[in-house]
Design a protein around this motif. Structure first.
Motif, PDB file in Angstrom:
ATOM      1  N   PHE A 194       5.682 -27.544  -1.628  1.00  0.00           N
ATOM      2  CA  PHE A 194       4.421 -28.083  -2.097  1.00  0.00           C
ATOM      3  C   PHE A 194       4.604 -29.557  -2.396  1.00  0.00           C
ATOM      4  CE2 PHE A 194       1.379 -28.979  -5.527  1.00  0.00           C
ATOM      5  CZ  PHE A 194       0.204 -28.547  -4.932  1.00  0.00           C
ATOM      6  N   GLU A 249      -1.051 -15.103  -3.078  1.00  0.00           N
ATOM      7  CA  GLU A 249      -1.535 -14.295  -1.953  1.00  0.00           C
ATOM      8  C   GLU A 249      -1.844 -12.896  -2.476  1.00  0.00           C
ATOM      9  OE1 GLU A 249       0.161 -15.150   1.971  1.00  0.00           O
ATOM     10  OE2 GLU A 249       0.798 -13.057   1.943  1.00  0.00           O
ATOM     11  N   LEU A 278       8.420 -19.097 -13.585  1.00  0.00           N
ATOM     12  CA  LEU A 278       8.046 -19.617 -12.264  1.00  0.00           C
ATOM     13  C   LEU A 278       7.795 -21.119 -12.303  1.00  0.00           C
ATOM     14  CD1 LEU A 278       5.524 -16.926 -11.014  1.00  0.00           C
ATOM     15  CD2 LEU A 278       7.706 -17.517  -9.956  1.00  0.00           C
ATOM     16  N   GLU A 296       3.604 -18.145  -5.450  1.00  0.00           N
ATOM     17  CA  GLU A 296       4.511 -19.232  -5.074  1.00  0.00           C
ATOM     18  C   GLU A 296       4.416 -20.361  -6.085  1.00  0.00           C
ATOM     19  OE1 GLU A 296       5.333 -20.339  -1.233  1.00  0.00           O
ATOM     20  OE2 GLU A 296       4.465 -18.571  -0.257  1.00  0.00           O
ATOM     21  N   SER A 297       5.565 -20.736  -6.607  1.00  0.00           N
ATOM     22  CA  SER A 297       5.643 -21.933  -7.435  1.00  0.00           C
ATOM     23  C   SER A 297       6.012 -23.075  -6.510  1.00  0.00           C
ATOM     24  CB  SER A 297       6.702 -21.758  -8.511  1.00  0.00           C
ATOM     25  OG  SER A 297       7.977 -21.749  -7.907  1.00  0.00           O
ATOM     26  N   ALA A 298       6.091 -24.279  -7.074  1.00  0.00           N
ATOM     27  CA  ALA A 298       6.469 -25.425  -6.245  1.00  0.00           C
ATOM     28  C   ALA A 298       7.804 -25.175  -5.560  1.00  0.00           C
ATOM     29  CB  ALA A 298       6.515 -26.684  -7.102  1.00  0.00           C
ATOM     30  N   ARG A 323       7.884 -21.857   4.257  1.00  0.00           N
ATOM     31  CA  ARG A 323       9.230 -22.281   3.868  1.00  0.00           C
ATOM     32  C   ARG A 323      10.239 -22.047   4.981  1.00  0.00           C
ATOM     33  NH1 ARG A 323       8.683 -23.210  -1.835  1.00  0.00           N
ATOM     34  NH2 ARG A 323       6.830 -22.191  -2.637  1.00  0.00           N
ATOM     35  N   VAL A 340       1.489 -22.683  -7.305  1.00  0.00           N
ATOM     36  CA  VAL A 340       0.713 -23.474  -6.349  1.00  0.00           C
ATOM     37  C   VAL A 340      -0.012 -22.602  -5.321  1.00  0.00           C
ATOM     38  CG1 VAL A 340       2.162 -25.517  -6.602  1.00  0.00           C
ATOM     39  CG2 VAL A 340       2.706 -23.852  -4.816  1.00  0.00           C
ATOM     40  N   TYR A 341       0.282 -21.299  -5.292  1.00  0.00           N
ATOM     41  CA  TYR A 341      -0.368 -20.428  -4.300  1.00  0.00           C
ATOM     42  C   TYR A 341      -0.208 -18.983  -4.711  1.00  0.00           C
ATOM     43  CZ  TYR A 341      -1.401 -18.118   0.139  1.00  0.00           C
ATOM     44  OH  TYR A 341      -1.928 -17.323   1.115  1.00  0.00           O
ATOM     45  N   PRO A 382      -4.899 -21.714  -8.321  1.00  0.00           N
ATOM     46  CA  PRO A 382      -3.694 -20.940  -8.673  1.00  0.00           C
ATOM     47  C   PRO A 382      -3.138 -21.306 -10.046  1.00  0.00           C
ATOM     48  CG  PRO A 382      -3.215 -22.546  -6.928  1.00  0.00           C
ATOM     49  CD  PRO A 382      -4.706 -22.534  -7.113  1.00  0.00           C
ATOM     50  N   ALA A 425       9.575 -21.920  -5.065  1.00  0.00           N
ATOM     51  CA  ALA A 425       9.954 -20.674  -4.377  1.00  0.00           C
ATOM     52  C   ALA A 425       8.798 -19.683  -4.337  1.00  0.00           C
ATOM     53  CB  ALA A 425      11.143 -20.029  -5.086  1.00  0.00           C
ATOM     54  N   ALA A 426       8.922 -18.729  -3.407  1.00  0.00           N
ATOM     55  CA  ALA A 426       7.961 -17.630  -3.311  1.00  0.00           C
ATOM     56  C   ALA A 426       8.554 -16.403  -3.985  1.00  0.00           C
ATOM     57  CB  ALA A 426       7.673 -17.325  -1.849  1.00  0.00           C
ATOM     58  N   VAL A 430       1.969 -12.023  -3.584  1.00  0.00           N
ATOM     59  CA  VAL A 430       3.024 -13.037  -3.578  1.00  0.00           C
ATOM     60  C   VAL A 430       2.553 -14.198  -4.435  1.00  0.00           C
ATOM     61  CG1 VAL A 430       4.357 -14.656  -2.162  1.00  0.00           C
ATOM     62  CG2 VAL A 430       3.826 -12.373  -1.288  1.00  0.00           C
TER      63      VAL A 430
END
Lengths: 385, 122
Positions: free
Chosen positions: A335, B38, B31, B56-58, A315, B35-36, B83, B60-61, B54
């Motif tokens: 994404f 960590e 959220l 992550e949504s589409a 980001r 999508v990810y 995810p 924000a992290a 961590v």
């Protein structure tokens, strides 16, 4: 969720969106609907049907010669366009009736103060008027800058008390023709026209999703009826600011404050196409010396698309490294629902700004491999004339 | 035992001296589409309230904090390739890590389900 935040401004249609939006949040001082059904389904809906976006936080205005200017047609247009050209590098004098151009406000060092749309009305009676739309976060400074530059030669009339609704997606034309006017089929991408419906509408065929669509300026007292009529069509759903950003990113379009700022020139931003031949030959815009030199010699950095090779999104602010050396920075990332993969935009040294170049993205201290790619990530589907 | 919850919307379920942890249903809904994820390395020591993972949504992290102190002894590798399991079953198949507790008493101070439901609604 759902509670109103006192210090934020509200959209004229706030109550309508509050009935169905799941999330609201602050953007540029406005309490904006961020999400309705969910970012990803809203994104796909816009790419396959039609999404309705309330972008009334933005800064529409009219910029017009004083009453009784005595000029007609092209002469009136050239007179008002010459004033705004003192601030932007686009050929505004060369706009045909009904034509819209994307351009940037420049500072004296050729950096971008904002990006904006400037339209020449199609109607002969509006000769000497321009319709301008600037960004929400910069509108106060922009309006002041434009009014100051005009110094009485033209008047800026704000229209940001009205609503600006964007209808975007492959079904946008069919819906707009059914709800507003069948004549909307006759205007092409980057054209503007007024319509006597829902009061009086100023409609541009434009948007910021990469899809065909319209941006509709409507007086606040008619906006509810227009939004309801559009939403009554089963092909239309309301879309939040979250999906507006992911659609914009897939389309490879600049977001002010990210891909554009006061230090970044249009050439660095890969927007050389916004400077038409006449202005290029003259170089008569703020920062002209720098911009002409960058056109001739190439800029030191250039905007690029990035595909991370792993799943981690990179980001805004993530450093770009090559062989252990910092060579750039990510300006937007997230994404892509269409590619089902992370995507980013950013700036790198010009020598590296070549599709296929391998880079590392420093995500939370870990180097993640990525590749520079051509923009846009998802092809534009504008309705060219 | 029943799940306990933190103010940062993590949950923890303890069996013996091992705590399974993840993010709450409420957090997953907030959220949106994940999508990810960590995850930390197995063997890492984590402190209660310290950064652990961590998500992550589409849009924000977000940091996920360790609900308890201890050593990471397992991570849910399935989240790396899928995810969306976080949205499908945040307090089940979408678990994040297993922590070998070094301060078991910490768990008692966390909210039970009723207290957390009231907290999340407030």
């Amino acid at each position: 969720m759902g509670e109103r935040t006192g210090s934020l401004k509200h959209l004229p249609l706030d109550a309508l969106w509050r009935a169905s939006a799941k999330k609201f949040g602050d953007f540029a001082g406005y309490d904006m609907p961020l999400e309705f059904e969910g970012l990803i389904p809203e994104h796909h809906w816009t790419r396959t049907q039609a999404g309705l976006f309330d972008v009334s936080h933005m800064g529409p205005c009219f910029f017009a010669l004083p009453k009784g200017h005595g000029l007609e047609g092209d002469a009136a247009h050239r007179a008002v366009a010459a004033i705004i050209e003192e601030l932007v590098p686009g050929d505004i004098q060369g706009l045909k009736p009904g034509q819209v151009r994307y351009t940037t406000l420049l500072n004296a060092s050729g950096g971008c103060l904002d990006d904006l749309m400037i339209a020449r009305p199609a109607e002969p009676g509006a000769a000497g008027d321009l319709y301008i739309v600037v960004n929400a976060g910069t509108k106060e400074q922009d309006f002041a800058l434009i009014a100051q530059a005009a110094a009485g030669r033209a008047n800026l009339v704000r229209a940001d008390d009205r609503c600006l609704l964007a209808l975007q997606g492959p079904a946008a034309e069919a819906v707009a023709r059914a709800v507003i006017s069948d004549d909307l089929g006759a205007i092409s991408f980057m054209q503007v026209k007024r319509f006597d419906a829902f009061g009086r509408l100023t409609i541009t065929r434009s948007g910021y999703t990469g899809e065909d669509g319209f941006e509709i300026l409507v007086r606040a007292e008619h906006a509810g009826a227009l939004a309801a009529a559009l939403l009554a069509d089963e092909r239309v759903k309301p879309i939040g600011l979250g999906a507006r950003d992911s659609l914009r990113l897939e389309a490879g379009l600049c977001l002010y404050g990210h891909e554009l700022d006061e230090t970044i020139s249009p050439i660095e931003a890969d927007l050389a196409w916004i400077i038409q031949k006449r202005r290029r030959a003259l170089g008569d815009f703020p920062g002209g010396a720098r911009i002409l030199e960058e056109i001739a010699e190439g800029p030191t950095r250039r905007r690029i698309g990035i595909r991370p090779l792993e799943r981690a999104p990179a980001r805004d602010g993530v450093e770009i490294h090559k062989d252990g050396r910092k060579v750039g920075v990510v300006t937007s990332g997230g994404f892509s629902p269409i590619l089902n993969a992370p995507i980013s935009m950013g700036y790198v040294e010009t020598a590296l700004a070549v599709p296929g170049t391998r880079i590392d993205l420093m995500v939370r201290g870990t180097a993640r491999p990525a590749e520079i790619v051509a923009l846009p990530f998802v092809p534009h589907r504008y309705r060219k004339g | 035992m029943a799940a306990r919850y933190t103010k940062d919307h993590e949950w923890v379920r303890v069996e013996g001296d091992v705590a399974t942890c993840g993010i709450s249903v409420f957090a997953a809904e907030q959220l949106g589409d994940v999508v990810y994820v960590e995850l930390p390395a197995v063997g890492r020591q984590v402190e209660q309230g310290g950064e652990m993972a961590v998500v992550e949504s589409a849009k924000a992290a977000s940091d996920v904090y360790a609900p308890v102190t201890g050593e990471i002894i397992a991570v849910n590798d399935a989240l790396t390739s899928n995810p969306e399991k976080v949205n499908e079953g945040p307090e089940g198949e979408g678990w994040f890590v297993k922590i070998q507790l070094t301060k078991p008493g910490e768990v008692d101070a966390l909210m039970d389900e009723a207290a957390y439901a009231a907290f999340a609604k407030a």
